[in-house]
Design an enzyme around this catalytic site. Structure first.
Site: not given
Length: 338
Positions: A118, A245, A275
């Site tokens: 990520c 994030h 996500n």
């Protein structure tokens, strides 16, 4: 006073594009057979819905859609390199980037993948910034694309509700140190001692020790965000927009509180997208620019945390640009770029 390191040729953000699936998966669909209520999932994660690809959509499909949109956003100028940040490449070999570049008509230039989960966007931006600073490229296309829903066990209550799919891309060009869009110092870090807290074994589903990842994420995001802001000459309290994030809304709230960033300055997209892994930051930037919550002149702080464990952050002043949305599942959209 803004303090930036001396770069012979600064890297400037000049284009943003997104590509999102068109299939919405609700909390009821994800959690029903797990005995998780829709409200419980929202309370624990901040997610109400997520967008997911069908089985026929690849990571390259998402990346091509986002890359084409970013190229359109930046005026269609040629690029000298394509970097794809992904945790879900279509093959172990070759990398996804050469295929994406070819489908975009960008043959004969550098094209390679970056794997930092990520945090991959921040790592890819550092590489792109280096190519521009050294004069190896004048423009670089950086694409962030993931299909983590396809690596998630639908029977695992710790991971099944979390992930959506999507891609976003940015164009960096060489520019002047005092213009909007210049990337600030990029701070990166990693600690492989905790790699088994979040990983995907070959041929298996994702495994995550959620509580451990949650705590590491908060600690590292606070640290790296403060470092990146300080390297630019800012305080976290001075930023106009904070874009972390989009892992979990509770992580975002805790990090913002510890940094002293007011909640109205935090940009989020997790509620209806889930996500989206490496793509979550540029997707959030594009959506926020489109709805007016991110405007020209805003001081922006970006930070990410991911498997590895990895983390990173950087800053910029948001420039004037048009963000373009592409959709891989829209008939004809990708056909025009093949």
């Amino acid at each position: 006073m803004t303090r930036r390191p001396h770069l012979a040729v600064p890297a400037v953000l000049c284009g943003v594009g997104t590509a999102l699936p068109d299939r919405t998966v609700s909390n009821q669909q994800v959690g029903g057979h797990l005995g998780l209520s829709a409200d419980w999932i929202t309370q624990r994660t901040g997610i109400s819905n997520r967008l997911r690809c069908g089985p026929d959509t690849s990571t390259a499909d998402l990346a091509v859609g986002a890359g084409a949109a970013a190229l359109e956003s930046s005026g269609g100028h040629p690029v000298e390199a394509v970097i794809v940040a992904t945790a879900t490449p279509d093959h172990l070999m070759p990398a996804t980037a050469p295929t994406v570049a070819a489908r975009l008509g960008l043959r004969g230039i550098a094209a390679f993948d970056v794997a930092a989960a990520c945090t991959g966007l921040l790592y890819a931006l550092q590489v792109a910034q280096g190519l521009i600073c050294t004069g190896s490229a004048q423009r670089v296309l950086v694409i962030a694309a993931d299909r983590l829903s396809h690596t998630t066990d639908p029977d695992d209550p710790a991971t099944a509700p979390l992930f959506g799919d999507g891609a976003a891309a940015v164009i960096l060009r060489n520019g002047q140190a005092d213009e909007p869009g210049v990337l600030g110092p990029i701070v990166l870090g990693a600690d492989g001692q905790h790699a088994d807290a979040l990983f995907i074994p070959h041929g298996q589903f994702m495994r995550m020790r959620g509580r451990e990842v949650f705590q590491h994420a908060i600690t590292r995001l606070v640290q790296v965000s403060a470092q990146a802001a300080s390297a630019t000459g800012w305080s976290p309290r001075d930023v106009d927009r904070f874009v972390p994030h989009q892992a979990n809304a509770r992580i975002t709230a805790a990090v913002a509180q510890r940094l002293g960033v007011a909640r109205h300055r935090v940009l989020e997209s997790i509620g209806d997208l889930g996500n989206t892994s490496v793509a979550s930051i540029p997707i959030t930037l594009a959506r926020s620019a489109a709805d007016g919550s991110l405007r020209e002149g805003h001081r922006v702080l970006l930070s990410a945390f991911g498997a590895g464990l990895t983390w990173g952050a950087t800053t910029l002043v948001w420039p004037r640009l048009e963000c373009v949305a592409g959709y891989p599942n829209t008939p004809g959209r990708l056909e025009a770029t093949r």
